[in-house]
Design an enzyme around this catalytic site. Sequence first.
Site, mmCIF file in Angstrom:
data_model
loop_
_atom_site.group_PDB
_atom_site.id
_atom_site.type_symbol
_atom_site.label_atom_id
_atom_site.label_comp_id
_atom_site.label_asym_id
_atom_site.label_seq_id
_atom_site.Cartn_x
_atom_site.Cartn_y
_atom_site.Cartn_z
ATOM 1 N N CYS B 173 112.715 59.248 -16.084
ATOM 2 C CA CYS B 173 112.898 60.585 -15.527
ATOM 3 C C CYS B 173 112.687 60.659 -14.021
ATOM 4 O O CYS B 173 112.812 61.729 -13.435
ATOM 5 C CB CYS B 173 111.996 61.568 -16.261
ATOM 6 S SG CYS B 173 112.410 61.608 -18.012
ATOM 7 N N HIS B 313 108.329 68.809 -10.496
ATOM 8 C CA HIS B 313 108.855 68.190 -11.717
ATOM 9 C C HIS B 313 108.910 69.268 -12.801
ATOM 10 O O HIS B 313 109.891 69.384 -13.510
ATOM 11 C CB HIS B 313 107.971 67.018 -12.128
ATOM 12 C CG HIS B 313 108.466 66.266 -13.311
ATOM 13 N ND1 HIS B 313 109.679 65.620 -13.324
ATOM 14 C CD2 HIS B 313 107.925 66.056 -14.539
ATOM 15 C CE1 HIS B 313 109.864 65.046 -14.504
ATOM 16 N NE2 HIS B 313 108.820 65.303 -15.260
ATOM 17 N N GLU B 324 100.569 67.781 -12.196
ATOM 18 C CA GLU B 324 101.339 67.994 -10.984
ATOM 19 C C GLU B 324 100.616 68.957 -10.026
ATOM 20 O O GLU B 324 100.586 68.739 -8.816
ATOM 21 C CB GLU B 324 102.678 68.577 -11.438
ATOM 22 C CG GLU B 324 103.682 68.624 -10.382
ATOM 23 C CD GLU B 324 105.052 68.981 -10.931
ATOM 24 O OE1 GLU B 324 105.186 69.373 -12.103
ATOM 25 O OE2 GLU B 324 105.981 68.879 -10.145
ATOM 26 N N LYS B 345 114.027 73.218 -13.782
ATOM 27 C CA LYS B 345 114.140 72.872 -15.204
ATOM 28 C C LYS B 345 114.002 74.121 -16.074
ATOM 29 O O LYS B 345 114.418 74.138 -17.225
ATOM 30 C CB LYS B 345 113.075 71.849 -15.599
ATOM 31 C CG LYS B 345 113.296 70.466 -14.992
ATOM 32 C CD LYS B 345 112.313 69.450 -15.524
ATOM 33 C CE LYS B 345 112.491 68.080 -14.877
ATOM 34 N NZ LYS B 345 111.926 68.012 -13.510
ATOM 35 N N HIS B 350 115.846 69.742 -18.812
ATOM 36 C CA HIS B 350 115.428 68.452 -18.278
ATOM 37 C C HIS B 350 116.471 67.411 -18.671
ATOM 38 O O HIS B 350 116.501 66.948 -19.804
ATOM 39 C CB HIS B 350 114.051 68.108 -18.854
ATOM 40 C CG HIS B 350 113.441 66.868 -18.280
ATOM 41 N ND1 HIS B 350 114.097 66.042 -17.382
ATOM 42 C CD2 HIS B 350 112.216 66.305 -18.477
ATOM 43 C CE1 HIS B 350 113.306 65.034 -17.067
ATOM 44 N NE2 HIS B 350 112.165 65.175 -17.710
ATOM 45 N N PHE B 409 108.476 58.548 -17.891
ATOM 46 C CA PHE B 409 108.007 57.537 -18.831
ATOM 47 C C PHE B 409 108.012 56.184 -18.121
ATOM 48 O O PHE B 409 108.836 55.934 -17.252
ATOM 49 C CB PHE B 409 108.924 57.487 -20.059
ATOM 50 C CG PHE B 409 108.671 58.597 -21.031
ATOM 51 C CD1 PHE B 409 107.805 59.635 -20.725
ATOM 52 C CD2 PHE B 409 109.298 58.618 -22.269
ATOM 53 C CE1 PHE B 409 107.565 60.663 -21.628
ATOM 54 C CE2 PHE B 409 109.074 59.648 -23.181
ATOM 55 C CZ PHE B 409 108.216 60.664 -22.863
#
Lengths: 85, 425, 421
Positions: B173, B313, B324, B345, B350, B409
């Site tokens: 991502c 994010h 975050e 998002k 996403h 990830f």
Amino acid sequence: MGAFTITELVDTLRESAGEDEDITLDGDILTVTFEDLGYDSLALLNTVSRIERELGVRLPDGAITEANTPAELLDAVNNTLAETV
Amino acid sequence: MTAAFGSRRVVVTGIGVVAPGGVGTKQFWQMLTDGRTATRAITSFDASRFRSRIAAEIDFDAVACGLSQRQIRKWDRTTQFAVVATREALEDSGILGESVPERTGVMVGTACGATTSLDREYAIVSDEGSTWLVDESHASPYLYDYYVPSSMAAEVAWLADAQGPVGIVSTGCTSGIDVLGHAMDQILDGSADVMVAGASDASISPITVACFDAIKATSARNDDPTTASRPFDATRDGFVLGEGAAMFVLEEAEHARRRGARVYAELAGSANRCNAYSMTGLRPDGLEMADAISAAMVRARLDPADVDYVNAHGSATKQNDRHETGAFKRSLGHHAYRVPISSIKSMIGHSLGAICALEAAACVLAVEHSVVPPTANLHNPDPECDLDYVPNIARELPVNTVVSVASGFGGFQSALVVTKPGWRA
Amino acid sequence: MSVSPAHHANRTEADLRVAPVITGLGVLAANGIGVEEYWAAVLSGESGLAEITRFDPAGYSAKLAGQVDADFSALPNRLMPQTDHMTRLALLAAAEAFEDADVDPHQLPEYAAGVITGASAGGFEFGQRELEALWSKGGEYVSAYQSFAWFYPVNSGQISIRHALRGASGTVVAEQAGGLDALGKARRNIRTGTDLMVAGAVDGSLCPWGWLCQIRSGRLTDATDPAAAFLPFDRRAAGHVPGEGGALLIMEHPEHVARRGVDPVHEVHGVLAGHSATFDPAPGSDAPSGLRRAIEQALRDAGISPREVDVVFADGAGVPHLDAAEATAIAEVFGPRGVPVTVPKTMTGRLLAGGGPLDVATALLSIRDGVIPPTVNIERPAGHPIDLVRDTPRETPLTTALVLARGHGGFNSAVVVRRAA
């Protein structure tokens, strides 16, 4: 259906997530935290989904994050089992 | 030392977007600044047996977008998105015919490559998992192109007439930022003068939905899909899968100046870190993301106080949003409480590897229009996320320096700094 | 603002041109696991190609592979349910490379070390198992580990966790060329602020689903005799044999090597002196392949002339027109039969992203021992203007090697490695 036991839980943990070489699962681990047993949240998700499939039950979403020890997870599984019967 | 690699600088001269809610940069920006959402119940396959049955899908008319029947048959949806976004970016920049092929490269980011086609083809050759049809003639002639995602970079390179460095960057991502950072480095160190770079993902397919179901990372708000993506909101319950692509024409600044190109923005810095902690989990302290932000700022030779907007994010998992928020406070200090921060998002979901490229497009457009897109569906802020997340309504303000961040990830943490042309000394 | 010690800001102009030192190697291939076992096999011309035993290849047009069956007992048991075969191999290679470099990354400053791997299809065997679970039983049977066990950067992620690497990291894909591009990207990271990089690729997907995909490339040989199957630059060339494995290298900034008390000339494998990546013109174009340009640019990048190259490790596609194009590019740069050329992957198969880094490791061992390993089974050379080292190793002093890799679709990558001086 009988209650889900610690032996069955340990077997499922080993199969779904492996076992940390430096930690034994054979003693009295009921109240040891999963973190201390070397299992992270992903290991528990994988383990719980196998338990759910094998027992044909579905645990509430919060059950996994709230269960910090084998004893707490066994309670959650057995409570769900009791409700399904 | 003036910049990481001598005196070269990298500017954006073309943008192309394929996103939920509309194909094309104009539609994309309109939607974001309107605060509209494109999340909905999944229509591309029967998702009734899955835990999460919602996604931000694109109503993609490949024919209307100029693809031939052969291209549609041959290319995975991810490649189709990448090609359509590239065409828009190339046209926007007017670069074709004005660049030297040997000095032009292509870098495409993707998390899932042709997963949707592989999922479909697996079902065919296994008769839906029941028996393995060994006979090779059951398999698509394009199977190998799906197997190795660099086939997508090759298609983009042919389109862009690129014969310099070409490839795929894949870091889950964070791919969309890391691919821009890698392309930027290749211009800075003289490996290329022009890079066509961005990211694409189109993996709203059964296997992808199933694997996020298995870790309960996606939202199960199936009864209210349009408000399901709720970054920084106390009622959030995970991310909503999306799809899309954003491609850019990046040029060495002097190259762009010589040909009189319109310059949207400068890519001023980027950095990437690993948490070395977990393939999916985040350490609550946000240490590595904070360091990525700081490193990107150092590279851009800018200070925290210079930042006018942070593109978060904001995946709408509790773990991310808090991680975050911590990273912003750690890297920006007191300025973290003053700077507007938002997550698109909330509107377009996403789209895994592609999302950071779409977010970079939003950052470039924020600089261009002096408008910051909002975080939609933010009505009950999580008390632990106590920064200015620009709830629901876009905000007009001078935007000279933007930081975009991502977390993925594999433990990857990345940051990108975008500035107004001529702003940075 | 908190800034970690290893940072761009501390780098000088000289850093931006520095040639990283290669201090560690980790290798796995079908003919040997671990550097020395592999190297001994290569020098004795021992091939690891054989009929696949991982699954039953009956019914498929291709049946041979360079399969790597390693002992994974050294890996933590907790990693087994969450890793593909390829990732387990990569973890073994990384451990060997760190041991070889004699460095404990846990002792390095924060963010001083990272990892860049090349990938092709990710953890495909793991993915096949989960696709089977999904389609035959349902989504609830898909593993929680599927979300990352198959994905392209999985090896980088797992290596970073296992060795506490928190610096700039990632994964690149350019089919067979991607492994060399990973070394190029790792060099950039060293030049811009990361002291140590794990770089290279370990790849492979020997499972029915991966096999079907590879067969559909149209480039696999249907030969059944392992000694007459993968024959680059031979008149009988008719495709390649795929293999598993690859190599991971420890690359370091020379000052970092010196700082930790290692002699950066005598106690290291060599330096990464040059890299270049190019792409072929679109199919149907009259313009020449980009391979020659990749070679020339890599030499220029290394600051050397063709005369200084002692050996070329060729890509060796084993497909006649690709072999001819490669031989032409080499002959154009070095002159007809102007430099020894070898393809040791005739003994391991083509390893997708893993092949390039394995050739780089092999080249460094060649330089160390002053011997060029052979290209085996080439009985009927196709008459290309190249000096192919066949059958037996050729002993000769070596300082500089060029390694080439090409990826399906038009990717070219070239790396120059040299003895440290």
